[in-house]
Scaffold this active site. Structure first.
Site, mmCIF file in Angstrom:
data_model
loop_
_atom_site.group_PDB
_atom_site.id
_atom_site.type_symbol
_atom_site.label_atom_id
_atom_site.label_comp_id
_atom_site.label_asym_id
_atom_site.label_seq_id
_atom_site.Cartn_x
_atom_site.Cartn_y
_atom_site.Cartn_z
ATOM 1 N N ARG A 70 0.867 -1.174 0.000
ATOM 2 C CA ARG A 70 0.000 0.000 0.000
ATOM 3 C C ARG A 70 0.904 1.224 0.000
ATOM 4 O O ARG A 70 2.126 1.105 0.062
ATOM 5 C CB ARG A 70 -0.915 -0.006 1.219
ATOM 6 C CG ARG A 70 -0.173 0.070 2.539
ATOM 7 C CD ARG A 70 -1.126 0.046 3.707
ATOM 8 N NE ARG A 70 -0.404 0.155 4.959
ATOM 9 C CZ ARG A 70 -0.942 -0.015 6.152
ATOM 10 N NH1 ARG A 70 -2.216 -0.316 6.269
ATOM 11 N NH2 ARG A 70 -0.217 0.101 7.237
ATOM 12 N N ASN A 79 -5.230 7.407 4.751
ATOM 13 C CA ASN A 79 -4.843 6.600 5.900
ATOM 14 C C ASN A 79 -3.394 6.884 6.251
ATOM 15 O O ASN A 79 -2.501 6.741 5.413
ATOM 16 C CB ASN A 79 -4.988 5.104 5.586
ATOM 17 C CG ASN A 79 -4.860 4.243 6.829
ATOM 18 O OD1 ASN A 79 -5.711 4.295 7.708
ATOM 19 N ND2 ASN A 79 -3.785 3.473 6.908
ATOM 20 N N GLU A 80 -3.193 7.361 7.460
ATOM 21 C CA GLU A 80 -1.843 7.515 8.005
ATOM 22 C C GLU A 80 -0.884 8.201 7.031
ATOM 23 O O GLU A 80 0.120 7.605 6.600
ATOM 24 C CB GLU A 80 -1.292 6.148 8.425
ATOM 25 C CG GLU A 80 -2.131 5.508 9.520
ATOM 26 C CD GLU A 80 -1.467 4.303 10.163
ATOM 27 O OE1 GLU A 80 -0.631 3.666 9.506
ATOM 28 O OE2 GLU A 80 -1.788 4.007 11.325
ATOM 29 N N GLU A 107 -7.562 4.025 15.888
ATOM 30 C CA GLU A 107 -7.164 2.623 15.740
ATOM 31 C C GLU A 107 -6.263 2.217 16.898
ATOM 32 O O GLU A 107 -5.338 2.950 17.254
ATOM 33 C CB GLU A 107 -6.298 2.428 14.481
ATOM 34 C CG GLU A 107 -7.001 2.447 13.178
ATOM 35 C CD GLU A 107 -6.004 2.165 12.045
ATOM 36 O OE1 GLU A 107 -5.012 1.444 12.264
ATOM 37 O OE2 GLU A 107 -6.221 2.697 10.948
ATOM 38 N N GLU A 130 -1.868 -8.580 6.324
ATOM 39 C CA GLU A 130 -2.001 -8.470 7.779
ATOM 40 C C GLU A 130 -2.947 -9.530 8.329
ATOM 41 O O GLU A 130 -3.742 -9.263 9.223
ATOM 42 C CB GLU A 130 -2.482 -7.061 8.146
ATOM 43 C CG GLU A 130 -1.418 -6.023 7.855
ATOM 44 C CD GLU A 130 -1.801 -4.620 8.286
ATOM 45 O OE1 GLU A 130 -0.887 -3.849 8.641
ATOM 46 O OE2 GLU A 130 -2.996 -4.289 8.253
ATOM 47 N N PHE A 172 -2.723 -11.958 10.280
ATOM 48 C CA PHE A 172 -2.728 -12.325 11.699
ATOM 49 C C PHE A 172 -2.920 -11.122 12.611
ATOM 50 O O PHE A 172 -2.686 -11.194 13.807
ATOM 51 C CB PHE A 172 -1.462 -13.102 12.062
ATOM 52 C CG PHE A 172 -1.496 -14.509 11.527
ATOM 53 C CD1 PHE A 172 -2.448 -15.409 11.991
ATOM 54 C CD2 PHE A 172 -0.617 -14.912 10.533
ATOM 55 C CE1 PHE A 172 -2.507 -16.703 11.486
ATOM 56 C CE2 PHE A 172 -0.673 -16.203 10.024
ATOM 57 C CZ PHE A 172 -1.623 -17.106 10.501
ATOM 58 N N HIS A 173 -3.337 -10.000 12.042
ATOM 59 C CA HIS A 173 -3.609 -8.846 12.903
ATOM 60 C C HIS A 173 -4.848 -9.125 13.725
ATOM 61 O O HIS A 173 -5.813 -9.692 13.237
ATOM 62 C CB HIS A 173 -3.821 -7.595 12.048
ATOM 63 C CG HIS A 173 -3.614 -6.337 12.835
ATOM 64 N ND1 HIS A 173 -4.502 -5.930 13.799
ATOM 65 C CD2 HIS A 173 -2.625 -5.427 12.819
ATOM 66 C CE1 HIS A 173 -4.068 -4.813 14.344
ATOM 67 N NE2 HIS A 173 -2.926 -4.482 13.768
HETATM 68 C C1 GLA Z 1 -2.194 1.079 10.798
HETATM 69 C C2 GLA Z 1 -3.085 1.091 9.596
HETATM 70 C C3 GLA Z 1 -3.954 -0.113 9.495
HETATM 71 C C4 GLA Z 1 -3.185 -1.363 9.852
HETATM 72 C C5 GLA Z 1 -2.592 -1.216 11.204
HETATM 73 C C6 GLA Z 1 -1.810 -2.424 11.642
HETATM 74 O O1 GLA Z 1 -2.724 1.695 11.882
HETATM 75 O O2 GLA Z 1 -3.878 2.246 9.527
HETATM 76 O O3 GLA Z 1 -4.401 -0.183 8.174
HETATM 77 O O4 GLA Z 1 -2.180 -1.576 8.921
HETATM 78 O O5 GLA Z 1 -1.704 -0.133 11.200
HETATM 79 O O6 GLA Z 1 -1.399 -2.298 12.964
#
Ligand code: GLA
Length: 674
Positions: free
Chosen positions: A109, A147-148, A319, A364, A366-367
């Site tokens: 991403r 996002n971020e 988050e 991700e 296993f998140h």
């Molecule tokens: C960030 C992202 C999410 C995800 C988490 C994983 O906060 O915004 O999409 O990748 O990390 O911890």
């Protein structure tokens, strides 16, 4: 208000990863857990626009309708953090280039350059379409842009943008050459075309160039955000707009200054069991978010700001992980509830998670999630249901502002400047020093608000400057005027040493504050790994020491051995009507805690809950009508805390003390007069 009287509770929801039957189960489970808000569509671009100009919004229509029917509101995301493969193939010039000159490829991403015109145009297009289509959807509560934000690039678009940004800042090349000290190592530019981004180079790069590159990226990314925000605002003037901040030393985003442009500061926060205690990381992350929100609210220029959700320093935990498996740390049953309430105690408008349902594939997989791979018959989901019930009962605390008698200076640029490689120690970072001061204050029982240089200080008994390395003349005057007018300040080493271009302020350190502090530091003495210097007060110093000459200040503590034996380590100076302390070494935790406690008490501050036993964190939120005392028992034993009121967690009347179970929480609406 974000949610008309309810706290935000939910998380990232990725229906695009699941067949439609799962959506209905999801809404049912969300209702069971009393979820109020979910973030939808963060990475859904390729499912919304599978081919250039071919749009498939029907599935999203259906998801939003289902959520609405279930009474769940939506933070609708723009999907611009992950352009589809077709975009990258069509616009290779919009793929990012690293400092080494390597062009990255699609496959993860964030594979775009935010300065590339094609990327910006595509981002505007999909954002505009979302805005138009969902402006009137009743589930829409919040816009979640991107996002971020945090990626940088060295491609020719980025370089052109950097030059343009530098021309705006410095106007002419002579001024730039001077600010960057290009007389050193033959770096003088005679044409703007010679000015480049700080690419990989032979040896140490120019620190002023590196610092400006980060500032440029903060502004460039902010411009990308603002472009989307304005499209969304035009379509829905009353729906708040935010973007989720990612925290970390690598992030070239000045979160506090961005806060003026978001309607609600939102952070992603993933404390881990590596490093300081998780609870300390939570408290610091939450306080930073609140400090940024307060700073932003003061600088916001939008009309009608009083009604916006972040105006009073409130913010949102957008988050966090329900379970820390992703960071490979142990699972601790019950911790999610206490930790979520720790964020709410410090001003979060709720608790949101990454993510709602655990993915079955992808990077991700296993998140952790509120609905784990095991499904709803699981400890995590049962805790999610418990948390939803608790947050429902706590909605009234949203009216309260966190009380903090101490201001803790924080500045993104000082953090970036202290990352340069040519410093006498690579152990001193602004962010670490902020964390160390925050920990000491927290252990002494004081709440603090992070502030930026120039912020108003009325109402704060004490100001602390932890390695606030850069100081322009305004920052120097901010501290000087504050102390002269009766304020108290504690200045830590490596504060005020350099100007805004990371050039040394000459004549003895710390150039910006010598007069206020009544000291002149002649020399630095960085300490070797593991080396400790005893102090005459009984403590020890680590990492850093200095030759401090008194110039009006009195010594409070001194070095007890080594080349500095007998010389001052900590000093205090009356200046105007105020008091300025100087701390020239990283004192051990107890010594620093006692020192800050003494400075705070002398300044008229008192701890939030002086009777709270060690390991019980106390935070107070107050509104004009009521106050709420959050008591978080981080210990493994029951703890008794004197207080009176009603515990909103149990509903019980508290006559004179509350007993918290091991790992438990009380939120006491205090009896009037507390
Ligand atoms: C960030 C992202 C999410 C995800 C988490 C994983 O906060 O915004 O999409 O990748 O990390 O911890």
């Amino acid at each position: 208000m974000v949610l008309d009287g309810r706290l935000c509770y939910g998380g990232d929801y990725n229906p695009e990863q699941w067949p439609a039957e799962v959506w209905e189960q999801d809404v049912e489970l969300m209702r069971r857990a009393r979820v109020t808000l979910v973030t939808v569509g963060v990475f859904a671009w390729s499912r919304l626009e599978p081919a250039p100009g071919r749009y498939t919004f029907d599935w999203l229509d259906r998801v939003l309708d289902l959520l609405h029917a279930g009474g769940i509101r939506v933070a609708l995301a723009t999907p611009t953090a992950s352009p589809p493969p077709w975009f990258s193939l069509a616009h290779p010039d919009a793929l990012p280039v690293t400092a080494d000159g390597v062009r990255l490829h699609h496959g993860s991403r964030d594979t775009y350059c935010a300065a590339a015109p094609a990327y910006r145009a595509a981002a505007r297009r999909i954002t505009g379409l979302l805005a138009e289509r969902y402006a009137d959807h009743p589930a829409l509560a919040l816009w979640h842009v991107h996002n971020e934000y945090g990626t940088t690039c060295h491609c020719h678009h980025a370089e052109t943008g950097f030059r343009r940004w530098l021309r705006d800042r410095y106007r002419d090349l002579d001024t730039l050459n001077d600010a960057w000290t290009t007389s050193f190592w033959s770096q003088h530019h005679s044409d703007w075309a010679q000015v480049s981004t700080p690419r990989a180079t032979q040896y140490l790069p120019n620190p002023s160039q590196v610092l400006d590159f980060r500032r440029y990226w903060s502004d460039q990314l902010l411009a990308a955000y603002v472009e989307q925000r304005d499209l969304l605002r035009a379509a829905t003037p009353t729906v708040p707009v935010t973007t989720n901040y990612v925290l970390g030393d690598w992030v070239p985003v000045d979160h506090a200054r961005w806060a003026a442009e978001v309607d609600l500061v939102a952070i992603d926060h993933y404390p881990s069991d590596a490093g300081p205690a998780v609870e300390e990381q939570i408290a610091l992350g939450a306080d930073l978010a609140r400090g940024w929100a307060r700073h932003g609210a003061r600088h916001r220029v939008r009309a009608g700001d009083g009604d916006l959700p972040g105006t009073h320093g409130s913010w949102l935990l957008m988050e966090t992980a329900p379970n820390p498996t992703y960071t490979r740390t142990p699972t601790v049953p019950g911790r999610m509830v206490r930790h979520s309430l720790a964020y709410v105690a410090r001003g979060s408008r709720g608790a949101m998670f990454f993510q709602w349902r655990a993915s079955r594939g992808g990077a991700e997989l296993f998140h952790s999630a509120l609905v784990p791979h095991a499904g709803p018959d699981s400890r995590i989901f049962r805790e999610a249901v418990e948390l939803g019930g608790l947050l429902d009962r706590l909605a009234e605390v949203d009216a309260g502002v966190v009380e903090a008698p101490v201001a803790l200076a924080w500045d993104a640029a000082s953090g970036w400047a202290l990352q340069q490689r040519a410093l006498p120690s690579d152990r001193i970072h602004h962010h670490t020093e902020v964390a160390v001061a925050h920990r000491a204050l927290r252990r002494a029982g004081y709440a603090c608000d992070p502030v930026l240089p120039g912020d108003p200080l009325a109402g704060y008994a004490l100001l602390v400057l932890p390695a606030l390395y850069l100081a322009d003349d305004d920052t120097a005057a901010w501290v000087r005027d504050h102390v002269h007018g009766g304020g108290h300040v504690v200045v830590g080493y490596l504060s005020g040493v350099a100007d805004e271009h990371a050039r040394i302020r000459l004549g003895g350190y710390p150039g910006a504050y010598r007069d206020v502090l009544g000291v002149r530091v002649e020399e630095f003495h960085p300490l070797a790994d593991g080396e400790e210097v005893p102090l005459t007060g009984g403590g020890t110093g680590r990492f850093w020491a200095e030759t401090v000459r008194l110039a009006g200040a009195e010594p409070v503590d001194a070095y007890a051995a080594g080349v500095l034996a007998g010389q001052p380590a900590v000093t205090r100076h009356r200046y105007g009507d105020g008091v300025a302390w100087y701390v020239s070494t990283r004192a051990d935790e107890d010594t620093y805690r006692r020192l800050l406690d003494e400075a705070a008490r002398a300044a008229g501050a008192s701890p939030t809950c002086p009777d709270a036993p060690p390991g019980v964190e106390a935070v107070r939120r107050r509104s004009p009508e009521a106050s709420w005392l959050f008591l978080l028992n981080h210990t493994g034993a029951a703890q008794r805390v004197p207080t009176a009121g009603i515990d909103l967690i149990t509903g019980a009347v508290v006559e004179d003390a509350v007993t918290l179970p091991a790992g438990g929480v009380a939120v006491v609406r205090e009896r009037a007069g507390a």
